[in-house]
Structure formats: structure tokens, C-alpha cells
Design an enzyme around this catalytic site. Structure first.
Site, mmCIF file in Angstrom:
data_model
loop_
_atom_site.group_PDB
_atom_site.id
_atom_site.type_symbol
_atom_site.label_atom_id
_atom_site.label_comp_id
_atom_site.label_asym_id
_atom_site.label_seq_id
_atom_site.Cartn_x
_atom_site.Cartn_y
_atom_site.Cartn_z
ATOM 1 C CD GLU A 118 -34.975 15.925 78.512
ATOM 2 O OE1 GLU A 118 -35.143 17.010 79.081
ATOM 3 O OE2 GLU A 118 -33.877 15.369 78.427
ATOM 4 C CG HIS A 234 -35.623 18.446 88.042
ATOM 5 N ND1 HIS A 234 -36.262 17.247 88.206
ATOM 6 C CD2 HIS A 234 -35.192 18.472 86.760
ATOM 7 C CE1 HIS A 234 -36.200 16.567 87.070
ATOM 8 N NE2 HIS A 234 -35.561 17.290 86.177
ATOM 9 N NE ARG A 280 -37.458 20.258 84.240
ATOM 10 C CZ ARG A 280 -36.197 20.299 83.816
ATOM 11 N NH1 ARG A 280 -35.427 21.310 84.143
ATOM 12 N NH2 ARG A 280 -35.713 19.338 83.066
ATOM 13 C CG HIS A 340 -32.960 21.838 88.053
ATOM 14 N ND1 HIS A 340 -31.863 21.023 88.214
ATOM 15 C CD2 HIS A 340 -33.286 21.761 86.734
ATOM 16 C CE1 HIS A 340 -31.546 20.463 87.054
ATOM 17 N NE2 HIS A 340 -32.379 20.915 86.135
ATOM 18 N NE ARG A 375 -34.014 24.830 82.569
ATOM 19 C CZ ARG A 375 -33.356 23.659 82.551
ATOM 20 N NH1 ARG A 375 -32.520 23.377 81.571
ATOM 21 N NH2 ARG A 375 -33.517 22.781 83.508
#
Ligand SMILES: Cc1cc2nc3c(=O)[nH]c(=O)nc-3n(C[C@H](O)[C@H](O)[C@H](O)COP(=O)(O)OP(=O)(O)OC[C@H]3O[C@@H](n4cnc5c(N)ncnc54)[C@H](O)[C@@H]3O)c2cc1C
Length: 530
Positions: A118, A234, A280, A340, A375
Site C-alpha cells: 500500500e 483519505h 496518503r 478518515h 498515519r
């Protein structure tokens, strides 16, 4: 009032249920108090999986550590991250021993865990279940384990309202069932595992229960809270009116999906060396800037048409897309950022102890320092698993209060802040708070907007319910910390301060009062190349 339990756990997501199972297995009497049904949590929506450097792979805890620190943009607590990545693999194996079934490649004896890659991860290290239904499988396994253990009393439909504090020690909570008078629920140890606060915003992937209750209770009790400005958006929620917004997991980009702008042009290669697999915050910022530049455009596109075997690899996403008439194998999917994950929360040391003796926090409600300013994908289920166990181990060792480690260094609790209590006659609703926060405290922020948000929140009428009061308390703290942090770092993006500042390598912590206090990091890390 019942006899006090040894351990009172507030919340039944991955963090709360793990804590309950470990505590019961260690011989403690446990009460789990949760405001919905036992299986209701954000945990069960988790898609991508759990990141852990398991054996027999090209991966290592050191590599996981360096990816996590890089994503955290200089604000992770390296000791806390070391704990996360080194103890994480054992916690994942324990979950499997409890009955959680993760996806495998191959059959029978030779089947190995299937690992996905990811955004922000330098190797494939994310275990998943049911394709993209990892959280549901973890929640299922943990609920079954809790129901199997006699020492655990479950109270469903109980809303924890506020912490009970006697002689400077947490001794439980005031809780209420719908329609009943509030009751004291006492315990020797109280664990906040109440999850995040995505509901502060109109567009979120979080379920309706994610109203920041534990963080708000901590703020009201003068328990230290930090990093609250770092709400992670997100980048790729499906742009559709349904709420919570269906998430299009990062794992799609791990399997080859590509972000395209409003003209259909792939753009992430010009934003970051990792392209579509950039961390992200970088992806959310890139999308938000493009949407900001074109106010008439509501979304960009995710092109997942190259992914083979989409329906079996990502059944949850396949179903969500089909429900709104989209076929991911043919259609580009409309995407926009959505609130998110709350990277900050209740300050804890490396054992999950908060600044009030007898009080512990784990999971998304906590701030142990593992996430810093951003994160890393799939680190949060792991965070819940690891720090829930550490809290119970510490209780086992007879620990009662925090020591000065981790995010706690230099942070102490002080007298409680003056928070506005819920007022049954009050008029301010969840939608009022969400509208203000979405307009002025979303992905891109500046001083003018944050000042306007602060004023608008302060002049709302009384909150109409305890959860609205909690959303308001968390939102006011978020706006105050975001205003104070005059820089861009991780998920906190100030268009009026576009660079990171070396003077702000630290945390804005609430330690009583309404204004955040800046606490420099005890052991600053080198600024990561981003
Ligand atoms: C759509 C989506 C996809 C995600 N995908 C991933 C992923 O692939 N990998 C990953 O690592 N993370 C993922 N996350 C993030 C991750 O799921 C959460 O951070 C994590 O599950 C939080 O667990 P928790 O136990 O801290 O809180 P939660 O799971 O949110 O549980 C909180 C619990 O507290 C209860 N509660 C709250 N307030 C009160 C109160 N006042 N009184 C009583 N009970 C209360 C709630 O009812 C709930 O049971 C995802 C999140 C979402 C929303």
C-alpha cells in the site's frame, strides 16, 4: 451500582476487544461498555489490512520502522514506532490463533499469507482477509473470543458520558442507556478505546459512532490530548452522496490503479517519486489542490480498469461500486478526499497510560506517537492490537500511572477545561458542527478560515446531545491546534504556511484550558525526504 470491575473497557473495536480478551486471559474481571451493539465499530469497515513484517519475507521491522517514520513527517515518536513494528507480528499471529482467517496464496500446507503493498510502504507487508474485508474478519474473531470468556461482562447500548475521578485517579465512568438515568460504572482501571472523530466533517469514511467521545471526555477531565490537528483525509473515497463514504482502498493503487485528473491525465508521477503509491497525505494534498484550482470540478478519477480479478480481490469495493451503477473493470471511479483517521488523541506513554492515574488509552482514541503527522496505511489496526496488549501487561505488572516516555515526555495533565455540557433543549446539531469544519478546517487550511471556524463553533447554541457536545469539543481543539501550527506538515496543510518549520518539531498538547501548549519533541528525528 454493580461491584467495580478490575478493568473497564470503553469501546468494542479492535483496541477495546483486544484489551478485554488480554485482561480476561490474565485473570481480571472485565466490563466492556459500548454505545452500539458489540460488533459495531469503525474496525469492521477496515478494508486494506494490517501491516506487519512477518517472517520469511523480504521485509523486516527495521524497514517497517523507516517507512512509518517517513510517513509521520518528523513527528513520530521513534521509540513508540519501534514497539509497534517489533511487537506487531506477534499480535497478528495471536489474532490468527484466535481464529481470524487471513487470505493466503496457494493451497494446503504450502499456502503462505498473501501480502499486499500500500501507499508509503516500500514492500508488500499488508495481510488482509476476505479480499478487502479485513476489519470485518478481525471484529468477528474478537467478538467471538469475548463472548467465550466468562470473566467479561458486555454492556451494549451504553454511552459513556464522562470520566469519574476520585482523589486524582480515574475510577470509571458515568454511563447511560437510552432513556435511563446516568449511572456510575466503577473500575480499578479504565481503558479509553472509543475510536476516532471523522464525524466532525460532512464527508467521512467513518461510521456515525466515530464522534471523538473518549478524546472529548479526556479534554473535559484535564487529561492531556495532543496532535489533534492531524486529521488524515483519505484521498480516494468514492464521490457519492452515501454516508459513510465508501472507501476505495489504497490497495487498489498497490495493484495498479492510477489517479487521473479532470481531463483524464495521470498526475501522481509529477507529485512524488512513488507516484500513485506516495504517502496518503501527499496524494490527498495533490487531489485537494486540483479540486481547489477548479471550483466547478467536484471529483477526480481513479482508473482501476487494469486490475485483474477485481471482484474476487476486492469484493467489498466491487459491491459498493455496483450499488451506485459503476463497474470498476470498465468505468473510471469518481474520487475525492474524506475525513478518515485521527492521528492524535489522548496522550499515552509506551504502555498506553494516560496522564491521569488509572486511565489508559489505545487504538484511534490514543496518541502514543506512532503516527506522528500522518498515519502510514494499515498501521492503525496494528496500533490497536499492540498498545491494548501493552496496557494490560502494564496493569499486570502493577503499573498505575504514566511514566515520562513516548509522547508523554514533557506533557502533564492540568485542571479540566471548561467544556459546554450537552443541553437537552440545545439547538446545535451534528450537521452544524460538520458544516463549519468542512468549510474551514478540511484538507487545505489557512488562518482566515480557521479563525472563522473558531468563531462559528464558539457561537453555536448549546449542543443538542452528548455526542454533539463531544464533536464540538474535539472540533474546537482541532481548530485551535491547526491555527497554532503555522506550517504544513503531514496531513496538516496550511496554504498560508506551505513549508514545514524546524521550529515546530513538537506537539500541540491540550493540558487543561482551551489553548494548546507547544511541547518540543524530546528526541527530534531528521526531517524525512518527502
Ligand atoms: C472505511 C475504513 C477503512 C479502513 N481501513 C483500514 C485498514 O485497511 N487498515 C487499518 O489499519 N486501518 C483501517 N482503518 C482505520 C481503522 O479501522 C481504525 O483506526 C480502527 O479500527 C480503530 O479501532 P478502535 O478500536 O480504536 O476504534 P473503533 O473500531 O472505532 O471502535 C470504537 C468503539 O467505541 C465505541 N464507543 C465510542 N464512543 C463511545 C462511548 N461514549 N461510550 C461507549 N462506547 C463508545 C464504539 O461504539 C465502538 O465500538 C479504516 C477505517 C475506515 C473507516
Amino acid at each position: 451500582m454493580d461491584a467495580a470491575a478490575d478493568v473497564l473497557v470503553l469501546g468494542s473495536g479492535v483496541a477495546g476487544l483486544s484489551a478485554a480478551v488480554h485482561a480476561a486471559n490474565a485473570g481480571h474481571s472485565v466490563t466492556v461498555l459500548t454505545k452500539g451493539e458489540l460488533a459495531h465499530s469503525a474496525t469492521r469497515y477496515a478494508q486494506g489490512g494490517v501491516a506487519a513484517a512477518l517472517e520469511d519475507t523480504e521485509d523486516s521491522p527495521e524497514l517497517h520502522l523507516s517507512d512509518t517514520l517517513a510517513a509521520g513527517a518528523g513527528l513520530c515518536d521513534a521509540d513508540a514506532v519501534r514497539v509497534l513494528v517489533s511487537e506487531g507480528p506477534d499480535r497478528v499471529r495471536e489474532l490468527m490463533a484466535l481464529g481470524a482467517e487471513f487470505d493466503r496464496t496457494g493451497d494446503g500446507e504450502t499456502a503462505a499469507l498473501a501480502l499486499a503493498r500500500e501507499g508509503g510502504h516500500s514492500v508488500a507487508r499488508v495481510v488482509h482477509a476476505g479480499g478487502d474485508a479485513t476489519g470485518a474478519e478481525i471484529e468477528r474473531a474478537l467478538v467471538a473470543a469475548v463472548l467465550d470468556l466468562d470473566r467479561i461482562v458486555v454492556r451494549e447500548g451504553w454511552l459513556a458520558l464522562d470520566l469519574l475521578v476520585d482523589d486524582g485517579r480515574a475510577v470509571g465512568v458515568l454511563g447511560a442507556r437510552p432513556g435511563a438515568e446516568p449511572t456510575e460504572v466503577r473500575a480499578r482501571h479504565t481503558i479509553l478505546a472509543t475510536g476516532g472523530a471523522g464525524q466532525c466533517f460532512e464527508v467521512t469514511t467513518n461510521p456515525a459512532l466515530s464522534t471523538g467521545d473518549g478524546v472529548a471526555m479526556a479534554l473535559r477531565a484535564g487529561v492531556a490530548v495532543a496532535d489533534i490537528e492531524f486529521m488524515q483525509f483519505h484521498p480516494t473515497a468514492l464521490h457519492h452522496p452515501s454516508m459513510p463514504r465508501p472507501l476505495l482502498s489504497e490497495a487498489l493503487r498497490g495493484e495498479g490503479a492510477v489517479l487521473r485528473d479532470e481531463r483524464g491525465v495521470a498526475f501522481m508521477a509529477e507529485e512524488h517519486p512513488l507516484g500513485d503509491l506516495a504517502p496518503r497525505d501527499i496524494v490527498a494534498r495533490a487531489i485537494a489542490r486540483r479540486l481547489n484550482d477548479h471550483p466547478d470540478v467536484e471529483h477526480l478519477w481513479l482508473d482501476a480498469t487494469s486490475i485483474e480479478g477485481f471482484p474476487s480481490r476486492f469484493p467489498t469495493i466491487w459491491h459498493a461500486c455496483n450499488e451506485v451503477g459503476l463497474d470498476p473493470t470498465h468505468d473510471w471511479l469518481p474520487v475525492a478526499p474524506a475525513a478518515h483517521y485521527l492521528s492524535g488523541g489522548v496522550c499515552t506513554d509506551l504502555d498506553g497510560a494516560a496522564t491521569l492515574p488509572g486511565l489508559w488509552a489505545c487504538g484511534e482514541a490514543a496518541c502514543s506517537g506512532v503516527h506522528g503527522a500522518n498515519r502510514l496505511a494499515s498501521n492503525s489496526l496494528l496500533d490497536g492490537l499492540v498498545f491494548a496488549k501493552r496496557a494490560i501487561d502494564a496493569i499486570e505488572r502493577g503499573k498505575d500511572g504514566s511514566d515520562e516516555t513516548g509522547v508523554m515526555r514533557g506533557v502533564a495533565g492540568l485542571p479540566a477545561q471548561q467544556a459546554r455540557p450537552a443541553d437537552p433543549e440545545g439547538a446545535a446539531t451534528r450537521a452544524d458542527v460538520q458544516r463549519i469544519m468542512t468549510r474551514d478546517a478540511g484538507v487545505l487550511r489557512d488562518a482566515t478560515g480557521l479563525e472563522r471556524a473558531g468563531r462559528a463553533l464558539a457561537t453555536l447554541p448549546g449542543p443538542s446531545s452528548p455526542e454533539v457536545a463531544n464533536l464540538l469539543a474535539v472540533s474546537e481543539a482541532l481548530v485551535a491546534a491547526a491555527f497554532a501550527r503555522e506550517e504544513s506538515r503531514g496531513t496538516h496543510i496550511r496554504t498560508d504556511f506551505p513549508e514545514s518549520s524546524s521550529h515546530l518539531l513538537g506537539r500541540f498538547a491540550f493540558v487543561g484550558g482551551d489553548a494548546p501548549t507547544f511541547v518540543p519533541l524530546a528526541a527530534p528525528q531528521p526531517e524525512p525526504a518527502r
